[in-house]
Scaffold this active site. Structure first.
Site, short mmCIF file in Angstrom:
data_model
loop_
_atom_site.label_atom_id
_atom_site.label_comp_id
_atom_site.label_asym_id
_atom_site.label_seq_id
_atom_site.Cartn_x
_atom_site.Cartn_y
_atom_site.Cartn_z
NE ARG A 1 4.75 -3.98 8.86
CZ ARG A 1 3.88 -3.88 7.86
NH1 ARG A 1 3.79 -4.84 6.96
NH2 ARG A 1 3.10 -2.84 7.76
NE ARG B 1 -0.24 -2.03 2.98
CZ ARG B 1 0.14 -1.64 4.19
NH1 ARG B 1 -0.37 -0.54 4.72
NH2 ARG B 1 1.01 -2.35 4.88
NE ARG C 1 4.33 -1.33 3.29
CZ ARG C 1 3.93 -0.64 4.37
NH1 ARG C 1 3.11 0.39 4.23
NH2 ARG C 1 4.35 -0.98 5.56
NE ARG D 1 6.80 3.20 13.04
CZ ARG D 1 6.12 2.65 12.06
NH1 ARG D 1 5.84 1.39 12.07
NH2 ARG D 1 5.74 3.38 11.05
CE LYS E 1 0.94 3.69 11.30
NZ LYS E 1 0.59 2.26 11.24
#
Ligand code: AP5
Ligand code: MG
Length: 249
Positions: free
Chosen positions: A204, A160, A193, A126, A49
């Site tokens: 998640r 990431r 993160r 969400r 996203k």
């Protein structure tokens, strides 16, 4: 975080950013009354996203970008009350409660909406409750649904790295920083993160399937949603670009 296309925004204190956020919502809503658009980007955690949003902003600079994940991480970094409340949910891969999220995003949007740009919302809504709250304020007219296989996501998330103050995202296999471990713009350290730990990522993804994925049907029924399938943002994005180009004519 709202990306205004202005690097100085990154260095703004939170209160000032919030005021820009308020103005952005006000202006986006008003823009709808003229030529503006209200664009959402839906997709699994790690589904690209933020990456696709970055490409949209380059090609369609009329959009302002608001990522609720980035806004929450800013609150956590700044130790605000909201940050303290949100952190425990985020760190376990749970959704932050609707009441808090809706307050963060909508608090100031009831203000008179005068004029301004279009808005690209990444990570909100969400839940059905968030979608209904948004509908009360604005007519969402474009929804991008990114459909990326879960195996691809799990691989990517472990690679990431982010620049926390700005939300800029890197990955050594896809978009490496110019200098290892450093943000391209500020030279500051990159970090991983807290919610990118494997057990948290699993949670998640589960929450996405249970709670967020029904929004695909919700927006599809309104005739505003387009799904883009693929594993590579660079292949998906040209299709997104063509669709947006048509819609924004
Ligand atoms: P948020 O920050 O929104 O996280 P998310 O939805 O889990 O999505 P991500 O930001 O992890 O992934 P992304 O889809 O942006 O993918 P990216 O472009 O980075 O939210 C975090 C938390 O905040 C939530 O878990 C929740 O607790 C809370 N929250 C936020 N909003 C909320 C709400 N409305 N209600 C309740 N709670 C809320 O890409 C992923 C990786 O892939 C990157 O490393 C990227 O470089 C790489 N990549 C992208 N494209 C490619 C490619 N083509 N090839 C290889 N790698 C690629
Ligand atoms: Mg993101």
């Amino acid at each position: 975080m709202i990306r205004t296309g202005c690097a100085s925004m990154i260095r703004m204190p939170l209160a000032q950013r919030c005021s820009v956020l308020n103005r952005t919502f006000a202006s986006a809503a008003a823009a709808q009354n003229s030529e503006g658009h209200f664009l959402l980007i839906l997709g699994k955690p790690g589904g690209g996203k933020g990456t696709i949003s970055g490409k949209i902003l380059k090609d369609f600079p009329m959009f302002r970008h608001l990522s609720t994940g980035d806004v929450l991480r800013q609150h956590v970094m700044n130790g605000t009350d909201i940050g303290l409340q949100a952190k425990e949910y985020m760190d376990s891969g749970e959704l932050v409660p609707d009441s808090l999220m809706i307050r963060i995003v909508m608090e100031d949007t009831n203000a008179a909406m005068k004029s301004g740009d279009s808005l690209l919302l990444d990570g909100f809504p969400r839940t059905k409750e968030q979608a209904v709250a948004l509908d009360k304020e604005l007519d969402v007219d474009l929804v991008i649904n990114l459909c990326v296989p879960t195996e691809t996501i799990v691989e990517r998330i472990s690679d990431r790295w982010i620049h926390s103050p700005s939300g800029r995202v890197y990955s050594y296999s896809y978009k490496p920083p110019k200098v290892k471990g450093k943000d391209d713009i500020t030279g500051e350290d990159l970090v991983q993160r807290d919610d990118d730990r494997p057990e948290c990522v699993r949670n998640r993804l589960m929450r996405y399937d249970e709670v967020t994925s029904p929004l695909v049907d919700y927006y599809d029924a309104k005739g505003v949603l387009k799904t883009f399938h693929g594993t590579m943002s660079d292949k998906i994005y040209p299709e997104v670009n063509t669709w947006l180009d048509e819609k924004l004519q």
